[in-house]
Write a protein that holds these residues in place. Structure first.
Motif, mmCIF file in Angstrom:
data_model
loop_
_atom_site.group_PDB
_atom_site.id
_atom_site.type_symbol
_atom_site.label_atom_id
_atom_site.label_comp_id
_atom_site.label_asym_id
_atom_site.label_seq_id
_atom_site.Cartn_x
_atom_site.Cartn_y
_atom_site.Cartn_z
ATOM 1 N N ILE A 197 0.864 -1.188 0.000
ATOM 2 C CA ILE A 197 0.000 0.000 0.000
ATOM 3 C C ILE A 197 0.892 1.225 0.000
ATOM 4 N N VAL A 198 0.755 2.064 -1.008
ATOM 5 C CA VAL A 198 1.614 3.239 -1.179
ATOM 6 C C VAL A 198 0.806 4.504 -0.900
ATOM 7 N N GLY A 199 1.247 5.270 0.077
ATOM 8 C CA GLY A 199 0.636 6.561 0.358
ATOM 9 C C GLY A 199 1.403 7.669 -0.345
ATOM 10 N N THR A 200 0.697 8.548 -1.019
ATOM 11 C CA THR A 200 1.345 9.612 -1.786
ATOM 12 C C THR A 200 0.440 10.830 -1.844
ATOM 13 N N GLY A 201 1.056 11.994 -1.905
ATOM 14 C CA GLY A 201 0.276 13.207 -2.093
ATOM 15 C C GLY A 201 0.113 13.554 -3.556
ATOM 16 N N LEU A 202 1.163 13.291 -4.346
ATOM 17 C CA LEU A 202 1.211 13.778 -5.723
ATOM 18 C C LEU A 202 1.251 12.679 -6.772
ATOM 19 N N ARG A 203 1.462 11.416 -6.348
ATOM 20 C CA ARG A 203 1.709 10.323 -7.301
ATOM 21 C C ARG A 203 2.867 10.760 -8.231
ATOM 22 N N GLU A 204 2.729 10.575 -9.517
ATOM 23 C CA GLU A 204 3.796 10.994 -10.452
ATOM 24 C C GLU A 204 3.368 12.269 -11.184
ATOM 25 N N LEU A 205 2.962 13.285 -10.404
ATOM 26 C CA LEU A 205 2.499 14.537 -10.995
ATOM 27 C C LEU A 205 3.566 15.177 -11.877
ATOM 28 N N ARG A 206 4.824 15.044 -11.480
ATOM 29 C CA ARG A 206 5.892 15.642 -12.280
ATOM 30 C C ARG A 206 5.901 15.071 -13.696
ATOM 31 N N ALA A 207 5.579 13.801 -13.834
ATOM 32 C CA ALA A 207 5.527 13.191 -15.172
ATOM 33 C C ALA A 207 4.420 13.811 -16.016
ATOM 34 N N VAL A 208 3.309 14.155 -15.385
ATOM 35 C CA VAL A 208 2.213 14.814 -16.110
ATOM 36 C C VAL A 208 2.646 16.203 -16.565
ATOM 37 N N GLU A 209 3.356 16.922 -15.692
ATOM 38 C CA GLU A 209 3.859 18.241 -16.078
ATOM 39 C C GLU A 209 4.802 18.143 -17.275
ATOM 40 N N ARG A 210 5.689 17.185 -17.240
ATOM 41 C CA ARG A 210 6.646 17.045 -18.350
ATOM 42 C C ARG A 210 5.928 16.622 -19.628
ATOM 43 N N TRP A 211 4.898 15.811 -19.505
ATOM 44 C CA TRP A 211 4.091 15.404 -20.660
ATOM 45 C C TRP A 211 3.432 16.637 -21.278
ATOM 46 N N THR A 212 2.866 17.472 -20.404
ATOM 47 C CA THR A 212 2.128 18.645 -20.874
ATOM 48 C C THR A 212 3.050 19.736 -21.410
ATOM 49 N N LEU A 213 4.130 20.014 -20.689
ATOM 50 C CA LEU A 213 4.969 21.161 -21.017
ATOM 51 C C LEU A 213 6.109 20.830 -21.975
ATOM 52 N N ASP A 214 6.648 19.604 -21.857
ATOM 53 C CA ASP A 214 7.841 19.255 -22.623
ATOM 54 C C ASP A 214 7.613 18.150 -23.641
ATOM 55 N N GLY A 215 6.397 17.596 -23.671
ATOM 56 C CA GLY A 215 6.106 16.543 -24.633
ATOM 57 C C GLY A 215 6.748 15.208 -24.318
ATOM 58 N N VAL A 216 7.135 14.995 -23.069
ATOM 59 C CA VAL A 216 7.707 13.702 -22.673
ATOM 60 C C VAL A 216 6.552 12.755 -22.357
ATOM 61 N N PRO A 217 6.347 11.723 -23.142
ATOM 62 C CA PRO A 217 5.145 10.891 -22.965
ATOM 63 C C PRO A 217 5.211 10.072 -21.685
ATOM 64 N N VAL A 218 4.036 9.748 -21.149
ATOM 65 C CA VAL A 218 3.932 8.886 -19.975
ATOM 66 C C VAL A 218 2.662 8.052 -20.111
ATOM 67 N N ARG A 219 2.743 6.801 -19.705
ATOM 68 C CA ARG A 219 1.555 5.955 -19.702
ATOM 69 C C ARG A 219 0.734 6.266 -18.452
ATOM 70 N N ARG A 220 -0.587 6.387 -18.639
ATOM 71 C CA ARG A 220 -1.419 6.769 -17.505
ATOM 72 C C ARG A 220 -1.318 5.771 -16.354
ATOM 73 N N ARG A 221 -1.139 4.495 -16.675
ATOM 74 C CA ARG A 221 -1.062 3.508 -15.589
ATOM 75 C C ARG A 221 0.197 3.675 -14.748
ATOM 76 N N ASP A 222 1.198 4.369 -15.274
ATOM 77 C CA ASP A 222 2.421 4.583 -14.510
ATOM 78 C C ASP A 222 2.301 5.736 -13.511
ATOM 79 N N LEU A 223 1.188 6.453 -13.547
ATOM 80 C CA LEU A 223 0.970 7.520 -12.575
ATOM 81 C C LEU A 223 0.667 6.941 -11.198
ATOM 82 N N HIS A 224 0.224 5.683 -11.159
ATOM 83 C CA HIS A 224 0.136 4.930 -9.915
ATOM 84 C C HIS A 224 1.431 4.130 -9.792
ATOM 85 N N PHE A 225 1.520 3.235 -8.829
ATOM 86 C CA PHE A 225 2.820 2.626 -8.555
ATOM 87 C C PHE A 225 2.841 1.108 -8.693
ATOM 88 N N ASP A 226 1.851 0.542 -9.355
ATOM 89 C CA ASP A 226 1.832 -0.908 -9.531
ATOM 90 C C ASP A 226 3.041 -1.385 -10.340
#
Length: 338
Positions: A51-80
């Motif tokens: 069980i992983v407790g987090t405030g932001l998950r991988e929010l930084r990856a979403v920012e880089r996807w949006t601002l820099d075009g670095v792709p991320v898979r949505r399932r990787d925003l969690h930690f499975d």
């Protein structure tokens, strides 16, 4: 963004111009694997959940996807995927996003799973990495950039972010089993919804008393408190008032310290970071001072804050505080037998 300082983790790869992706998950994977190895459990032979407790998950990856075009898979925003990369045989990986008390909630859920017989062992973990969004948020609530985080300090300037990951393994205590580092006696929760960001003493007190009830202890039984201690205008006096109310009549009262002056506010991993310090303090008999604290706020009068130098400690029972936006509070009680 109005922020000039932070408590960063240095990555093993990349630099400022080549930021590694999914940083929180990388740290988490190493910590979870290390905790499982240290505990001597085998997910291939036992029912092990994470069980992983987090405030932001991988929010930084979403920012880089949006601002820099670095792709991320949505399932990787969690930690499975991050956990299964190092522990492929775990039964399940659950991500809990409960603000800055998230890993405290992960600990509570781990206790529930063991009590319900749904797992043989549960890894409770926490992780968070800095993001532009969070840095911007803390920068805009301060009059000037904060130079240092000073919990319970008169004239404190505000919070600074830390980052990192942490993991502990929970197992039911059995006769003849390995001696644990500590025993989790109980975790109390509250969600007072008093305000989007401002803490409420009533909700904090409720979580503390719930924790004491579940753990079967009285305030006078607790010898050490790891405070949430964010160094902000609202949290510190509110937490101090709650501690004074709960521990009234227990003179001299527990020692009180906090870790955020040393490591920053690590968001969703903060509860378990403090728990580890509580365990080590009781095992070694020495409580670290609250970094950045020299002149306590008036609201902390009567609390045994550890200031300047480490304090000798013979406590066997400690309380760990963690509070989040929206009044999402978690308070854990642990015991160490030396």
């Amino acid at each position: 963004m109005g922020v000039t300082r932070g408590y960063h983790v240095t990555d093993d790869e990349g630099d400022d111009k080549d930021e590694p992706p999914l940083r929180a998950g990388r740290w988490l994977a190493r910590c979870v694997a290390g905790a499982v190895r240290q505990a001597g459990i085998d997910p291939a032979r036992e029912r092990v959940s994470v069980i992983v407790g987090t405030g932001l998950r991988e929010l930084r990856a979403v920012e880089r996807w949006t601002l820099d075009g670095v792709p991320v898979r949505r399932r990787d925003l969690h930690f499975d995927a991050a956990v299964r990369a190092v522990l492929p045989d775990v039964a399940e990986v659950i991500t809990v996003s409960n603000a800055c008390s998230a890993s405290g909630h992960a600990l509570a859920l781990a206790q529930d799973m063991l009590a319900a017989g749904e797992a043989d062992a549960v890894v409770a973990a926490g992780c968070d990495a800095m993001s532009e969004s969070m840095l911007t948020m803390i920068g805009r609530v301060a009059d000037a950039p904060t130079a240092v985080l000073q919990p319970f300090q008169e004239g404190r300037a505000g919070v600074l972010l830390g980052e990192g990951a942490v993991a502990v393994v929970l197992q039911p205590r059995t006769d003849g089993g390995a001696r644990p580092l500590a025993t989790v006696l109980g975790t109390g929760l509250s969600c007072d919804a008093h305000h989007e960001t401002a803490p409420d003493a009533g909700g904090i007190v409720a979580a503390m008393r719930d924790a004491h009830s579940r753990a079967g202890v009285r305030p006078r039984d607790i010898g050490l408190v790891l405070a949430h201690g964010t160094g902000t205008a609202l949290n510190d006096p509110t937490e101090a008032a709650a501690l004074r109310e709960v521990f009234d009549g227990t003179a001299p009262g527990p020692l009180v310290t906090g870790v955020k002056g040393a490591i920053g506010h690590t968001s969703g991993s903060a509860a378990l970071m403090s728990l580890l310090i509580a365990v080590e303090s009781m095992r070694t008999g020495s409580v670290p001072a609250t970094v950045g604290l020299s002149e306590p706020i008036p609201e902390a009068a009567g609390l045994r804050l550890v200031i300047g130098e480490p304090a000798d400690c013979d406590a066997r029972v400690a309380q760990v505080n963690a509070f989040g936006f929206g009044g999402v509070n978690a308070v854990s009680i642990i015991r160490v037998d030396r």
